[in-house]
Design a protein around this motif. Structure first.
Motif, PDB file in Angstrom:
ATOM      1  N   ASP A 352       0.860  -1.180   0.000  1.00  0.00           N
ATOM      2  CA  ASP A 352       0.000   0.000   0.000  1.00  0.00           C
ATOM      3  C   ASP A 352       0.898   1.232   0.000  1.00  0.00           C
ATOM      4  OD1 ASP A 352       0.720   0.653   2.766  1.00  0.00           O
ATOM      5  OD2 ASP A 352      -0.595  -0.999   3.327  1.00  0.00           O
ATOM      6  N   GLU A 353       0.292   2.407   0.036  1.00  0.00           N
ATOM      7  CA  GLU A 353       1.058   3.641  -0.119  1.00  0.00           C
ATOM      8  C   GLU A 353       1.873   4.005   1.109  1.00  0.00           C
ATOM      9  OE1 GLU A 353      -2.288   6.999   0.997  1.00  0.00           O
ATOM     10  OE2 GLU A 353      -2.255   6.191  -1.041  1.00  0.00           O
ATOM     11  N   ALA A 379      10.601  -1.346 -14.175  1.00  0.00           N
ATOM     12  CA  ALA A 379       9.243  -1.383 -14.727  1.00  0.00           C
ATOM     13  C   ALA A 379       8.257  -1.487 -13.570  1.00  0.00           C
ATOM     14  CB  ALA A 379       9.088  -2.563 -15.677  1.00  0.00           C
ATOM     15  N   SER A 380       7.058  -0.944 -13.762  1.00  0.00           N
ATOM     16  CA  SER A 380       6.050  -0.874 -12.698  1.00  0.00           C
ATOM     17  C   SER A 380       4.764  -1.570 -13.089  1.00  0.00           C
ATOM     18  CB  SER A 380       5.740   0.594 -12.351  1.00  0.00           C
ATOM     19  OG  SER A 380       6.896   1.280 -11.926  1.00  0.00           O
ATOM     20  N   TRP A 381       4.115  -2.180 -12.089  1.00  0.00           N
ATOM     21  CA  TRP A 381       2.796  -2.784 -12.232  1.00  0.00           C
ATOM     22  C   TRP A 381       1.933  -2.351 -11.047  1.00  0.00           C
ATOM     23  CZ3 TRP A 381       7.240  -5.062 -13.687  1.00  0.00           C
ATOM     24  CH2 TRP A 381       7.284  -5.723 -14.932  1.00  0.00           C
ATOM     25  N   GLY A 382       0.641  -2.130 -11.285  1.00  0.00           N
ATOM     26  CA  GLY A 382      -0.281  -1.840 -10.191  1.00  0.00           C
ATOM     27  C   GLY A 382      -0.450  -0.362  -9.918  1.00  0.00           C
ATOM     28  N   ALA A 383      -0.507  -0.007  -8.643  1.00  0.00           N
ATOM     29  CA  ALA A 383      -0.810   1.373  -8.236  1.00  0.00           C
ATOM     30  C   ALA A 383       0.300   2.336  -8.646  1.00  0.00           C
ATOM     31  CB  ALA A 383      -1.011   1.435  -6.728  1.00  0.00           C
ATOM     32  N   SER A 384      -0.082   3.563  -8.898  1.00  0.00           N
ATOM     33  CA  SER A 384       0.883   4.614  -9.238  1.00  0.00           C
ATOM     34  C   SER A 384       1.583   5.105  -7.979  1.00  0.00           C
ATOM     35  CB  SER A 384       0.176   5.792  -9.912  1.00  0.00           C
ATOM     36  OG  SER A 384      -0.502   5.368 -11.083  1.00  0.00           O
ATOM     37  N   ARG A 385       2.865   5.423  -8.104  1.00  0.00           N
ATOM     38  CA  ARG A 385       3.630   5.983  -6.982  1.00  0.00           C
ATOM     39  C   ARG A 385       4.526   7.103  -7.487  1.00  0.00           C
ATOM     40  NH1 ARG A 385       3.949   2.715  -2.390  1.00  0.00           N
ATOM     41  NH2 ARG A 385       4.949   4.511  -1.447  1.00  0.00           N
ATOM     42  N   ARG A 386       4.935   7.947  -6.561  1.00  0.00           N
ATOM     43  CA  ARG A 386       5.755   9.114  -6.886  1.00  0.00           C
ATOM     44  C   ARG A 386       7.228   8.738  -6.800  1.00  0.00           C
ATOM     45  NH1 ARG A 386       4.826  13.715  -9.749  1.00  0.00           N
ATOM     46  NH2 ARG A 386       6.041  15.480  -8.977  1.00  0.00           N
ATOM     47  N   PHE A 387       7.956   8.910  -7.892  1.00  0.00           N
ATOM     48  CA  PHE A 387       9.391   8.641  -7.958  1.00  0.00           C
ATOM     49  C   PHE A 387      10.109   9.983  -7.939  1.00  0.00           C
ATOM     50  CE2 PHE A 387      13.215   7.956 -10.722  1.00  0.00           C
ATOM     51  CZ  PHE A 387      13.879   7.077  -9.880  1.00  0.00           C
ATOM     52  N   GLU A 388      10.981  10.197  -6.932  1.00  0.00           N
ATOM     53  CA  GLU A 388      11.639  11.487  -6.755  1.00  0.00           C
ATOM     54  C   GLU A 388      13.145  11.340  -6.884  1.00  0.00           C
ATOM     55  OE1 GLU A 388       8.424  13.704  -3.815  1.00  0.00           O
ATOM     56  OE2 GLU A 388      10.201  12.766  -2.925  1.00  0.00           O
ATOM     57  N   LYS A 435       6.318   8.109   0.101  1.00  0.00           N
ATOM     58  CA  LYS A 435       5.095   7.583   0.683  1.00  0.00           C
ATOM     59  C   LYS A 435       3.901   8.318   0.104  1.00  0.00           C
ATOM     60  CE  LYS A 435       6.560   5.717   5.123  1.00  0.00           C
ATOM     61  NZ  LYS A 435       6.330   5.738   6.592  1.00  0.00           N
ATOM     62  N   GLY A 436       2.752   7.634   0.070  1.00  0.00           N
ATOM     63  CA  GLY A 436       1.535   8.246  -0.437  1.00  0.00           C
ATOM     64  C   GLY A 436       1.335   7.928  -1.899  1.00  0.00           C
ATOM     65  N   ALA A 437       0.127   8.121  -2.352  1.00  0.00           N
ATOM     66  CA  ALA A 437      -0.210   7.858  -3.743  1.00  0.00           C
ATOM     67  C   ALA A 437       0.371   8.935  -4.639  1.00  0.00           C
ATOM     68  CB  ALA A 437      -1.736   7.803  -3.909  1.00  0.00           C
ATOM     69  N   ARG A 459       1.775  -2.072  -5.473  1.00  0.00           N
ATOM     70  CA  ARG A 459       2.665  -1.813  -6.607  1.00  0.00           C
ATOM     71  C   ARG A 459       3.788  -2.828  -6.614  1.00  0.00           C
ATOM     72  NH1 ARG A 459       7.659   1.184  -7.194  1.00  0.00           N
ATOM     73  NH2 ARG A 459       7.960   1.877  -9.346  1.00  0.00           N
ATOM     74  N   ILE A 460       4.094  -3.367  -7.788  1.00  0.00           N
ATOM     75  CA  ILE A 460       5.236  -4.248  -7.977  1.00  0.00           C
ATOM     76  C   ILE A 460       6.200  -3.560  -8.932  1.00  0.00           C
ATOM     77  CG2 ILE A 460       6.046  -6.445  -8.919  1.00  0.00           C
ATOM     78  CD1 ILE A 460       3.491  -7.737  -7.965  1.00  0.00           C
ATOM     79  N   ASN A 461       7.459  -3.537  -8.531  1.00  0.00           N
ATOM     80  CA  ASN A 461       8.506  -2.939  -9.358  1.00  0.00           C
ATOM     81  C   ASN A 461       9.596  -3.964  -9.602  1.00  0.00           C
ATOM     82  OD1 ASN A 461      11.459  -1.542  -8.808  1.00  0.00           O
ATOM     83  ND2 ASN A 461      10.258  -0.478 -10.366  1.00  0.00           N
ATOM     84  N   LEU A 462      10.038  -4.067 -10.836  1.00  0.00           N
ATOM     85  CA  LEU A 462      11.174  -4.910 -11.190  1.00  0.00           C
ATOM     86  C   LEU A 462      12.315  -4.008 -11.628  1.00  0.00           C
ATOM     87  CD1 LEU A 462       9.080  -7.178 -11.036  1.00  0.00           C
ATOM     88  CD2 LEU A 462      10.114  -8.186 -13.082  1.00  0.00           C
ATOM     89  N   THR A 463      13.490  -4.217 -11.034  1.00  0.00           N
ATOM     90  CA  THR A 463      14.671  -3.414 -11.344  1.00  0.00           C
ATOM     91  C   THR A 463      15.775  -4.329 -11.844  1.00  0.00           C
ATOM     92  OG1 THR A 463      14.100  -1.788  -9.639  1.00  0.00           O
ATOM     93  CG2 THR A 463      16.364  -1.789 -10.444  1.00  0.00           C
ATOM     94  N   TRP A 464      16.184  -4.125 -13.097  1.00  0.00           N
ATOM     95  CA  TRP A 464      17.238  -4.936 -13.709  1.00  0.00           C
ATOM     96  C   TRP A 464      18.571  -4.190 -13.628  1.00  0.00           C
ATOM     97  CZ3 TRP A 464      12.280  -4.969 -15.700  1.00  0.00           C
ATOM     98  CH2 TRP A 464      11.693  -6.216 -15.892  1.00  0.00           C
ATOM     99  N   ARG A 465      19.611  -4.916 -13.226  1.00  0.00           N
ATOM    100  CA  ARG A 465      20.954  -4.334 -13.133  1.00  0.00           C
ATOM    101  C   ARG A 465      21.996  -5.365 -13.548  1.00  0.00           C
ATOM    102  NH1 ARG A 465      19.836  -1.797  -7.221  1.00  0.00           N
ATOM    103  NH2 ARG A 465      18.786  -3.799  -7.093  1.00  0.00           N
ATOM    104  N   TYR A 466      23.199  -4.853 -13.850  1.00  0.00           N
ATOM    105  CA  TYR A 466      24.310  -5.701 -14.264  1.00  0.00           C
ATOM    106  C   TYR A 466      25.238  -5.933 -13.082  1.00  0.00           C
ATOM    107  CZ  TYR A 466      22.832  -4.298 -18.973  1.00  0.00           C
ATOM    108  OH  TYR A 466      22.110  -4.059 -20.116  1.00  0.00           O
TER     109      TYR A 466
END
Length: 488
Positions: A352-353, A379-388, A435-437, A459-466
């Motif tokens: 949740d948020e 990449a993101s799935w589900g609820a929107s979130r604020r990326f700062e 935090k927060g929507a 929200r589910i986030n997948l982060t790919w790195r080397y």
């Protein structure tokens, strides 16, 4: 109270320890005696215990008041119990049994004279965290650069700050502290003055004059290699559709965004697949609050664990069910050939948020993000979130990397959006999921597909790195490592 005359001048320390034990429900870990060192006269308490040869001998010298319970399996140290000193000091002469308040229940019931206002989770150590955090907010160190509290103090009558104000601070929110807890913790402060009237409108202020607010320092110019001097292949060079969020040529730092390019139905299907099949591990803050759940997958032959502070996540080989997700995102949407795909993916689930990850850079040694060019794809799935994101302030007065708040900018990441951080971005910038929507409209309807983690709020986030520097125990550390294509 004959023990006072036999205490050899220990009475002040005995009384301080009695108060500490009574405050915490009758017992506390022996290590918690350090809490009384923070009070007024704390140096004297420390000296008294040292003269006795430590906590154990001090407790033994006052065995009519205290009991030292040996360490049990799972304990980090012995436990100090209050025997019946509270009843003696109260003058009723009752030799009552020691209070053992646990789980909201006391064996003595209403007859017990100990305070049960604080639960196990509200121990002296927790209260000390609250006190130290408020003292930091009002310290010279913080107020030299904190314009919010500077303005609040200067604009108040007498420099008083409502205690309730601190409940809006991120760290206090993480500890889930109530106003009553903050007031209780500040009674022990030697740096701050507490005014407890009227009840419900308590205030606190500094004892020392307010320091001057320092002018913010401009970001340091850091000369990175230009793209002409050292070419860098960016994702926008591999395929179309990327929007620039940060394009800082001077710092060789880039952040790009690609808005949702696929159908809602496919996003929902992938969300449920990730939720059901990933090996989720719950992460908690030091205060015990759940911050998110995570899973860590690597290419065959690697066994490097991924660490979050004190938490460590076991590496698992990328499963077959993940291949079609990677093919769509890394292949179709990022334009990378199979041999250019990152060799690790970190999954994060925010239920949740209220769950988030604070300001940080991906500076783990596995990726060498602060030492060399580093490409990160999320990449993101589900609820929107604020990326700062914001520039790092390495010269912050605290001695720890902070941010230049005037450089802060944010974007709303919706379901299906892709985001990249490339070049020297990790060296010069910090980022967080706030935090927060998100402030913008969510991209998904309110229908719930999963009771525990509905698509509209989780929200589910997948982060790919080397991984470019494997752990010494990993078999891949003994072979030549393939460098990420962005370092070419």
């Amino acid at each position: 109270m004959a023990y006072w005359s036999d205490a050899g001048g220990d009475h002040a320390t005995v009384w301080a320890l009695i108060q500490l034990l009574q405050w915490s429900g009758g017992s506390c870990p022996a290590s918690a005696v350090g809490y009384i060192y923070q009070q007024e006269g704390g140096s004297t308490h420390r000296w008294v215990l040292q003269q006795h040869g430590g906590v154990q001998h001090f407790v033994s010298a006052h065995s009519e008041v205290f009991v030292l319970e040996p360490k049990k399996p799972g304990d980090k140290c012995p436990t100090i119990w209050l025997r019946y000193a509270w009843e003696q000091l109260a003058g009723d002469g009752v030799n009552a049994a020691t209070c053992n308040f646990q789980g909201g229940i006391c064996a003595q019931g209403a007859a017990c004279k100990f305070s049960h206002q604080l639960s196990q989770d509200e121990s002296p150590l927790r209260m000390e965290k609250l006190r130290l955090q408020v003292e930091y907010y009002l310290s010279d160190e913080n107020l030299a650069t904190d314009s919010f509290f500077q303005a609040l103090i200067r604009g108040s009558s007498g420099g008083w700050v409502p205690v309730s104000t601190f409940q809006g601070c991120p760290r206090i929110q993480q500890l889930k502290a109530t106003s009553e807890e903050l007031v209780a913790s500040l009674r022990w402060s030697t740096q701050l003055q507490l005014r407890e009237w009227p009840v419900g409108a308590e205030e606190v202020r500094r004892k020392n004059p307010l320091p001057e607010l320092l002018a913010p320092k401009p970001p340091e110019p850091l000369n990175e290699d230009t793209l002409e001097e050292r070419p860098l292949v960016l994702l926008r060079d591999c395929c179309d559709g990327w929007q620039a969020v940060v394009e800082d040529l001077e710092r060789r730092s880039f952040c790009f965004l690609k808005r949702r390019p696929i159908s809602e139905a496919l996003l929902r299907e992938e969300f449920q697949e990730l939720l059901a099949f990933a090996d989720w591990q719950t992460l908690r803050s030091k205060a015990g609050a759940v911050t998110r759940s995570t899973a860590w997958y690597v290419s065959p032959g690697c066994c490097c664990r991924y660490t979050y502070g004190e938490a460590s996540v076991q590496a698992r080989e990328k499963p077959e069910w993940l291949h079609h997700v990677e093919a769509r995102i890394l292949g179709d949407l990022c334009g990378l050939s199979r041999d250019q795909w990152p060799n690790s993916v970190n999954m994060n689930l925010y239920e949740d948020e209220s769950q988030n990850v604070g300001w940080h850079s991906d500076d783990e040694g596995l990726f060498r993000g602060c030492q060399t060019d580093c490409r990160i794809i999320s990449a993101s799935w589900g609820a929107s979130r604020r990326f700062e994101i914001a520039l790092k302030d390495r010269s912050h007065i605290s001695g720890k990397p902070s941010i230049f708040h005037d450089t802060l900018q944010g974007i709303d990441l919706h379901s299906g959006d892709l985001c990249s951080m490339e070049g020297a971005f990790q060296r010069h910038y910090s980022h967080q999921i706030a935090k927060g929507a998100a402030s913008g409209p969510a991209s998904s309807p309110a229908a719930s597909l999963e009771k525990s983690c509905p698509y509209s709020t989780a929200r589910i986030n997948l982060t790919w790195r080397y991984i470019v520097s494997h752990k010494p125990y990993c078999p891949q550390s003994r072979v030549d490592q393939r460098q990420a294509p962005c370092t070419a």
